[in-house]
Scaffold this motif. Structure first.
Motif, PDB file in Angstrom:
ATOM      1  N   LEU A   1     -20.749 -73.674 -52.350  1.00 39.03           N
ATOM      2  CA  LEU A   1     -20.988 -73.725 -53.802  1.00 39.03           C
ATOM      3  C   LEU A   1     -22.057 -74.778 -54.100  1.00 39.03           C
ATOM      4  O   LEU A   1     -22.115 -75.810 -53.419  1.00 39.03           O
ATOM      5  N   VAL A   2     -22.884 -74.484 -55.118  1.00 38.79           N
ATOM      6  CA  VAL A   2     -23.811 -75.489 -55.646  1.00 38.79           C
ATOM      7  C   VAL A   2     -23.392 -75.727 -57.091  1.00 38.79           C
ATOM      8  O   VAL A   2     -23.166 -74.767 -57.838  1.00 38.79           O
ATOM      9  N   SER A   3     -23.236 -77.009 -57.480  1.00 36.26           N
ATOM     10  CA  SER A   3     -22.871 -77.309 -58.869  1.00 36.26           C
ATOM     11  C   SER A   3     -23.833 -78.348 -59.410  1.00 36.26           C
ATOM     12  O   SER A   3     -23.965 -79.440 -58.847  1.00 36.26           O
ATOM     13  N   ILE A   4     -24.499 -78.008 -60.500  1.00 38.32           N
ATOM     14  CA  ILE A   4     -25.641 -78.824 -60.915  1.00 38.32           C
ATOM     15  C   ILE A   4     -25.762 -78.895 -62.435  1.00 38.32           C
ATOM     16  O   ILE A   4     -25.498 -77.912 -63.126  1.00 38.32           O
ATOM     17  N   ALA A   5     -26.163 -80.063 -62.933  1.00 35.93           N
ATOM     18  CA  ALA A   5     -26.364 -80.225 -64.381  1.00 35.93           C
ATOM     19  C   ALA A   5     -27.656 -79.526 -64.802  1.00 35.93           C
ATOM     20  O   ALA A   5     -28.680 -79.655 -64.122  1.00 35.93           O
ATOM     21  N   HIS A   6     -27.594 -78.829 -65.919  1.00 38.80           N
ATOM     22  CA  HIS A   6     -28.798 -78.198 -66.472  1.00 38.80           C
ATOM     23  C   HIS A   6     -29.727 -79.271 -67.043  1.00 38.80           C
ATOM     24  O   HIS A   6     -30.931 -79.245 -66.830  1.00 38.80           O
ATOM     25  N   VAL A   7     -29.114 -80.223 -67.764  1.00 37.39           N
ATOM     26  CA  VAL A   7     -29.879 -81.327 -68.368  1.00 37.39           C
ATOM     27  C   VAL A   7     -29.162 -82.629 -68.006  1.00 37.39           C
ATOM     28  O   VAL A   7     -27.946 -82.732 -68.177  1.00 37.39           O
ATOM     29  N   SER A   8     -29.935 -83.605 -67.514  1.00 41.08           N
ATOM     30  CA  SER A   8     -29.332 -84.902 -67.150  1.00 41.08           C
ATOM     31  C   SER A   8     -28.914 -85.647 -68.407  1.00 41.08           C
ATOM     32  O   SER A   8     -29.719 -85.811 -69.330  1.00 41.08           O
ATOM     33  N   ASN A   9     -27.665 -86.138 -68.411  1.00 39.99           N
ATOM     34  CA  ASN A   9     -27.192 -86.877 -69.594  1.00 39.99           C
ATOM     35  C   ASN A   9     -27.796 -88.281 -69.660  1.00 39.99           C
ATOM     36  O   ASN A   9     -27.763 -88.912 -70.702  1.00 39.99           O
ATOM     37  N   VAL A  10     -28.368 -88.751 -68.544  1.00 44.80           N
ATOM     38  CA  VAL A  10     -28.995 -90.077 -68.544  1.00 44.80           C
ATOM     39  C   VAL A  10     -30.471 -89.965 -68.932  1.00 44.80           C
ATOM     40  O   VAL A  10     -30.961 -90.720 -69.777  1.00 44.80           O
ATOM     41  N   LEU A  11     -31.158 -89.018 -68.302  1.00 46.51           N
ATOM     42  CA  LEU A  11     -32.614 -88.943 -68.450  1.00 46.51           C
ATOM     43  C   LEU A  11     -33.056 -87.899 -69.469  1.00 46.51           C
ATOM     44  O   LEU A  11     -34.189 -87.946 -69.950  1.00 46.51           O
ATOM     45  N   GLY A  12     -32.195 -86.960 -69.746  1.00 52.93           N
ATOM     46  CA  GLY A  12     -32.564 -85.855 -70.636  1.00 52.93           C
ATOM     47  C   GLY A  12     -33.411 -84.796 -69.955  1.00 52.93           C
ATOM     48  O   GLY A  12     -33.783 -83.790 -70.568  1.00 52.93           O
ATOM     49  N   THR A  13     -33.726 -84.992 -68.677  1.00 55.88           N
ATOM     50  CA  THR A  13     -34.636 -84.062 -67.991  1.00 55.88           C
ATOM     51  C   THR A  13     -33.968 -82.708 -67.758  1.00 55.88           C
ATOM     52  O   THR A  13     -32.782 -82.632 -67.403  1.00 55.88           O
ATOM     53  N   ILE A  14     -34.771 -81.670 -67.958  1.00 53.89           N
ATOM     54  CA  ILE A  14     -34.278 -80.298 -67.755  1.00 53.89           C
ATOM     55  C   ILE A  14     -34.501 -79.945 -66.284  1.00 53.89           C
ATOM     56  O   ILE A  14     -35.628 -80.035 -65.782  1.00 53.89           O
ATOM     57  N   GLN A  15     -33.437 -79.601 -65.614  1.00 55.53           N
ATOM     58  CA  GLN A  15     -33.512 -79.361 -64.164  1.00 55.53           C
ATOM     59  C   GLN A  15     -33.990 -77.931 -63.872  1.00 55.53           C
ATOM     60  O   GLN A  15     -33.750 -77.019 -64.669  1.00 55.53           O
ATOM     61  N   PRO A  16     -34.620 -77.740 -62.714  1.00 52.51           N
ATOM     62  CA  PRO A  16     -35.138 -76.404 -62.357  1.00 52.51           C
ATOM     63  C   PRO A  16     -34.024 -75.475 -61.890  1.00 52.51           C
ATOM     64  O   PRO A  16     -33.994 -75.048 -60.734  1.00 52.51           O
ATOM     65  N   ILE A  17     -33.095 -75.190 -62.800  1.00 52.43           N
ATOM     66  CA  ILE A  17     -31.895 -74.458 -62.347  1.00 52.43           C
ATOM     67  C   ILE A  17     -32.215 -73.001 -61.985  1.00 52.43           C
ATOM     68  O   ILE A  17     -31.529 -72.418 -61.161  1.00 52.43           O
ATOM     69  N   GLU A  18     -33.270 -72.449 -62.604  1.00 54.39           N
ATOM     70  CA  GLU A  18     -33.617 -71.057 -62.256  1.00 54.39           C
ATOM     71  C   GLU A  18     -33.941 -70.981 -60.761  1.00 54.39           C
ATOM     72  O   GLU A  18     -33.480 -70.088 -60.050  1.00 54.39           O
TER      73      GLU A  18
END
Ligand code: PLP
Length: 404
Positions: free
Chosen positions: A161-178
Motif C-alpha cells: 500500500l502507498v498512503s500519501i497526503a494530497h496537500v502538506s499541512n505544514v507546507l501547503g504544497t500540492i503533491q504529485p499524487i497523479e
C-alpha cells in the motif's frame, strides 16, 4: 468571499478584530451549517435505520441523502463507497486496521512520504508493529518536494500500500499524487490519499485520480467536528473486513457467529453521527454554491499575495517557496542568524487578534528534516481576504520589532 455568513469573524480577540488564519487546523462554519444543526435537533432528531416511526425515517433519509451528496462531491461511483467516520484520523485508523487484517503479512512494506501528518504515519506504524511489516518513507529533495525517483526505487513486490497526503499541512504544497498513483498502479499497488488539506480547497475527483482510498475531515471544510469520510473503491471495501463490531454493521448475530452487513454499513458500527453527516452535506452544498474553482482561485491568489508580502519582511524564511500551494504558508523569522522562536511570534500575533498556528503541526518527521523547532503557519479559508493578509503582515512587523 461570503464573510457575512461567518458571524465568528466579527469577534474581537484581545480588543482587536479577529483575523483567523488557522484554517488548516479547523475552518469556521457558515450560518447555513449552524442552522442545519439547530434544525436537525429541533425538528427530526431520532436514531436512524432501526425505527419504523416517522422521525427515525426522516433522520435516516437525511443521513443517506448526505452520503449521496458526499459521493457526488468527490465523484465516487456509488454512495456505498462513502463510509462516515469521525474524521481523517479515524478514517486512516479504520483503513490501517481493516487493510492490515486482510492484506499485510510479515515482511510486507507500506510506503508513506517524508512530509506526512502523524495521522498518516502512526496508524501504519502500529500496523507494522502488529504484523512485523515495514513502513518506508519517501525521502524529500532539499526543496522539500517528494523525490519521485526514490519513490520508484521503493516500490517492489513487497509493497502492499502507498498512503500519501494530497496537500502538506505544514507546507501547503500540492503533491504529485497523479504520478504517484500511476506508478503504484503499474505494479498493482493500491493508493490511499490523505485529503484532509485538499478536499476543503481543491476539486478532488476520485474517479479521475483513480485513488483506491481517500480520507478527509468535515471540520476542515466548513462542516462540524466529529464527522469525516473514508472513501474506498467498492472492490476494495467488499474485500476488507470491518474494523469495529457492534450494532448496524451486522446482518445476523448468533452464538455460532456473526454475518456482516452490506456496504457501507459493514464499516459503520453503532449509532453514526447522523446530525454531523447532515451538517456536512450543508457544508458541501455551501462550497458548491460558491464553486470549487472559485474557492481554489481565490485561495491561490491570496496565498501568492501573502507569500509576496512575506518576502518583504526582513529575516523571513518561507518554506518551499513558489511550489504550487493550497492555502497554507509556513515560515520562520531570523534575527541576524538567530531564529526567533515561532511560539514567540505566534503569541505576539495573538495579542494583536491574529490566529496562526505555531509548532510542529503534527508532522515531526518533516520538521526534523527541516532542522527547525517548528514554523509559523498561516492558512486560508474562502472568507479570508487581502485585508487579513495586510493586517497580519503589519502585526508581524510589530512582533519582530518587539522580539529583536
Ligand atoms: N492529515 C492531514 C494532512 C492533516 O492536516 C490533518 C489535520 O490537521 C489530519 C490528517 C488529521 O485530521 P483530523 O484531526 O481532522 O482527524
Amino acid at each position: 468571499m461570503n464573510r457575512e455568513d461567518f458571524s465568528i469573524l466579527k469577534e474581537q480577540v484581545h480588543g482587536r478584530p479577529l483575523v483567523y488564519l488557522d484554517n488548516a487546523a479547523t475552518s469556521q462554519k457558515p450560518q447555513q451549517v449552524l442552522d442545519a444543526i439547530i434544525d436537525a435537533y429541533t425538528h427530526w432528531n431520532s436514531n436512524i435505520h432501526r425505527g419504523v416511526h416517522h422521525l427515525s425515517q426522516v433522520a435516516t433519509m437525511h443521513h443517506e441523502e448526505a452520503r449521496k451528496a458526499v459521493a457526488a462531491f468527490i465523484n465516487a461511483q456509488s454512495s456505498d463507497e462513502i463510509i462516515f467516520t469521525k474524521g481523517t484520523t479515524d478514517s486512516l485508523n479504520a483503513l490501517a486496521f481493516s487493510f492490515g487484517e486482510a492484506c499485510i503479512h510479515e515482511g510486507d512494506e507500506i510506503i508513506v512520504s517524508g512530509l506526512e501528518h502523524h495521522s498518516n504515519i502512526v496508524p501504519w506504524q502500529m500496523l507494522c508493529e502488529r504484523k512485523k511489516a515495514v513502513l518506508k518513507p519517501i525521502p524529500l529533495h532539499e526543496d522539500l518536494s517528494i523525490d519521485l525517483a526514490a519513490f520508484k526505487h521503493l516500490l517492489s513486490t513487497r509493497t502492499k500500500l502507498v498512503s500519501i497526503a494530497h496537500v502538506s499541512n505544514v507546507l501547503g504544497t500540492i503533491q504529485p499524487i497523479e504520478e504517484i498513483i500511476r506508478l503504484a498502479h503499474e505494479q498493482h499497488i493500491p493508493v490511499c490519499i490523505d485529503g484532509a488539506q485538499s478536499v476543503p480547497h481543491l476539486r478532488v475527483d476520485v474517479q479521475s485520480l483513480d485513488c483506491d482510498f481517500l480520507a478527509f475531515s468535515g471540520h476542515k471544510m466548513y462542516g462540524p467536528t466529529g464527522i469525516g469520510v473514508l472513501y474506498g473503491k467498492r472492490e476494495w471495501l467488499e474485500k476488507l473486513p470491518p474494523h469495529e463490531g457492534g450494532g448496524e454493521m451486522i446482518n445476523h448475530v448468533r452464538w455460532s457467529g456473526t454475518t456482516y452487513n452490506e456496504l457501507p454499513y459493514k464499516f459503520e458500527a453503532g449509532t453514526p453521527n447522523f446530525i454531523g453527516s447532515y451538517a456536512l452535506q450543508k457544508a458541501v452544498e455551501y462550497m458548491q454554491s460558491i464553486g470549487l474553482e472559485a474557492i481554489e482561485n481565490h485561495e491561490r491568489e491570496l496565498t501568492a499575495y501573502c507569500e509576496a508580502q512575506l518576502q518583504t519582511v526582513e529575516g523571513v524564511q518561507i518554506y518551499a517557496p513558489k511550489q504550487p500551494k493550497a492555502g497554507v504558508i509556513s515560515f520562520n523569522i531570523y534575527n541576524a542568524q538567530t531564529l526567533i522562536h515561532p511560539f514567540d511570534i505566534g503569541t505576539l500575533l495573538d495579542q494583536q487578534g491574529i490566529a496562526v498556528r505555531t509548532g510542529h503541526h503534527c508532522a515531526e518527521p518533516l520538521i526534523d528534516t527541516m532542522g527547525v523547532p517548528g514554523t509559523v503557519r498561516v492558512s486560508f479559508g474562502l472568507y479570508n481576504d487581502k485585508n487579513d493578509v495586510d493586517t497580519f503582515i503589519a502585526a508581524l512587523q510589530k512582533a519582530i520589532q518587539i522580539l529583536k
